[in-house]
Motif scaffolding. Structure first.
Motif, PDB file in Angstrom:
ATOM      1  N   VAL A 128       0.829  -1.202   0.000  1.00 40.92           N
ATOM      2  CA  VAL A 128       0.000   0.000   0.000  1.00 40.92           C
ATOM      3  C   VAL A 128       0.869   1.259   0.000  1.00 40.92           C
ATOM      4  N   HIS A 129       1.956   1.260   0.783  1.00 45.89           N
ATOM      5  CA  HIS A 129       2.857   2.410   0.846  1.00 45.89           C
ATOM      6  C   HIS A 129       4.275   1.976   0.500  1.00 45.89           C
ATOM      7  N   VAL A 130       4.966   2.810  -0.283  1.00 44.39           N
ATOM      8  CA  VAL A 130       6.382   2.582  -0.583  1.00 44.39           C
ATOM      9  C   VAL A 130       7.154   3.862  -0.286  1.00 44.39           C
ATOM     10  N   VAL A 131       8.425   3.698   0.071  1.00 51.14           N
ATOM     11  CA  VAL A 131       9.301   4.832   0.338  1.00 51.14           C
ATOM     12  C   VAL A 131      10.219   5.007  -0.863  1.00 51.14           C
ATOM     13  N   GLU A 160       5.817  10.474 -11.433  1.00 47.56           N
ATOM     14  CA  GLU A 160       5.662  11.854 -10.998  1.00 47.56           C
ATOM     15  C   GLU A 160       4.481  11.955 -10.054  1.00 47.56           C
ATOM     16  N   VAL A 161       4.699  12.585  -8.902  1.00 47.14           N
ATOM     17  CA  VAL A 161       3.644  12.777  -7.903  1.00 47.14           C
ATOM     18  C   VAL A 161       3.617  14.239  -7.487  1.00 47.14           C
ATOM     19  N   ARG A 162       2.543  14.633  -6.826  1.00 47.84           N
ATOM     20  CA  ARG A 162       2.411  15.988  -6.300  1.00 47.84           C
ATOM     21  C   ARG A 162       2.814  15.958  -4.833  1.00 47.84           C
ATOM     22  N   VAL A 163       3.736  16.865  -4.445  1.00 51.00           N
ATOM     23  CA  VAL A 163       4.256  16.913  -3.073  1.00 51.00           C
ATOM     24  C   VAL A 163       4.112  18.331  -2.525  1.00 51.00           C
ATOM     25  N   LYS A 172      13.467  11.516   0.979  1.00 51.64           N
ATOM     26  CA  LYS A 172      12.658  10.310   0.812  1.00 51.64           C
ATOM     27  C   LYS A 172      11.240  10.615   1.278  1.00 51.64           C
ATOM     28  N   ILE A 173      10.273  10.123   0.493  1.00 52.22           N
ATOM     29  CA  ILE A 173       8.871  10.330   0.836  1.00 52.22           C
ATOM     30  C   ILE A 173       8.125   8.998   0.773  1.00 52.22           C
ATOM     31  N   LYS A 174       7.023   8.930   1.500  1.00 56.64           N
ATOM     32  CA  LYS A 174       6.155   7.755   1.460  1.00 56.64           C
ATOM     33  C   LYS A 174       5.012   8.062   0.506  1.00 56.64           C
ATOM     34  N   VAL A 175       4.755   7.133  -0.433  1.00 56.00           N
ATOM     35  CA  VAL A 175       3.737   7.320  -1.460  1.00 56.00           C
ATOM     36  C   VAL A 175       2.701   6.205  -1.355  1.00 56.00           C
ATOM     37  N   ASN A 179      -3.317   5.282  -5.302  1.00 57.42           N
ATOM     38  CA  ASN A 179      -3.732   6.476  -6.042  1.00 57.42           C
ATOM     39  C   ASN A 179      -2.562   7.405  -6.380  1.00 57.42           C
ATOM     40  N   GLY A 180      -1.353   7.066  -5.989  1.00 55.57           N
ATOM     41  CA  GLY A 180      -0.186   7.869  -6.337  1.00 55.57           C
ATOM     42  C   GLY A 180      -0.073   9.161  -5.567  1.00 55.57           C
ATOM     43  N   SER A 181      -0.609   9.188  -4.362  1.00 52.36           N
ATOM     44  CA  SER A 181      -0.574  10.437  -3.582  1.00 52.36           C
ATOM     45  C   SER A 181       0.546  10.429  -2.546  1.00 52.36           C
ATOM     46  N   TYR A 182       1.023  11.617  -2.216  1.00 51.28           N
ATOM     47  CA  TYR A 182       2.040  11.818  -1.187  1.00 51.28           C
ATOM     48  C   TYR A 182       1.414  11.531   0.171  1.00 51.28           C
ATOM     49  N   VAL A 183       2.143  10.793   1.040  1.00 53.92           N
ATOM     50  CA  VAL A 183       1.641  10.496   2.377  1.00 53.92           C
ATOM     51  C   VAL A 183       2.405  11.307   3.412  1.00 53.92           C
TER      52      VAL A 183
END
Length: 187
Positions: A128-131, A160-163, A172-175, A179-183
């Motif tokens: 569900v989430h990847v870093v 490409e994601v919106r951050v 590093k971000i969790k996505v 739905n490809g959203s920033y967490v």
């Protein structure tokens, strides 16, 4: 064989030569007439959701699905190559059968759903989430954290994601792969 009384969320059934997962179902017993079951079914191969109503007690073919962990190795002209973490056999899986493929990087573990009788691969599900690391984004302005404004960022997989504005290149971000959203930002 299963009847409509056996329906549960996540159950896989065969209908008109296609495999469907039951997303949700509702047993309805109106005041007049016979009872029926209203369902939402997701096609395994296409991902399309279908609304279908069954009369109560109708028999359907239940499909036995096995879930196995596979590790992503590399991509070539055959598709994405994975290795079974238990038997070490390697198999290619086409991109259409992998949910969230744009967030897949080498070494990731995905859960592959396999038809138990025939051994054919139905789908591969990402966690569900990847870093992931941000490889490029416009620089943020110091103190610009109060608004909910988002900017585009390119990740190490090329997705490409919106951050938020405070995210910089190299962080590093969790996505969310659904739905490809920033967490959140990961330290």
């Amino acid at each position: 064989m299963a009847t409509t009384a056996d329906f549960r969320n996540g159950m896989c059934i065969e209908l008109e030569g296609q495999y469907y997962f039951i997303v949700e179902f509702l047993h309805v017993k109106p005041g007049k007439g016979a009872a029926f079951v209203r369902t939402k079914l997701r096609n395994v191969t296409t991902g399309r959701v279908l609304d279908k109503t069954f009369n109560s007690g109708v028999k359907v073919d239940e499909v036995r699905i096995e879930r196995r962990p596979f590790q992503y190795l590399y991509k070539d002209d055959m598709g994405y190559n994975f290795m079974n973490t238990e038997t070490f056999e390697q198999i290619p899986i086409p991109a259409e059968q992998i949910e969230g493929v744009q967030f897949l990087k080498e070494g990731d573990i995905v859960e592959v759903q396999i038809h138990a009788e025939s051994g054919t691969i139905l789908t591969a599900e990402m966690p569900v989430h990847v870093v992931l690391e941000v490889t490029y984004t416009e620089p943020g302005i110091k103190g610009d954290t109060a608004t909910n404004t988002l900017k585009p960022a390119t990740l190490e997989t090329g997705a490409e994601v919106r951050v938020p504005l405070f995210i910089d290149t190299g962080e590093k971000i969790k996505v969310d792969t659904r739905n490809g959203s920033y967490v959140e930002r990961v330290r």
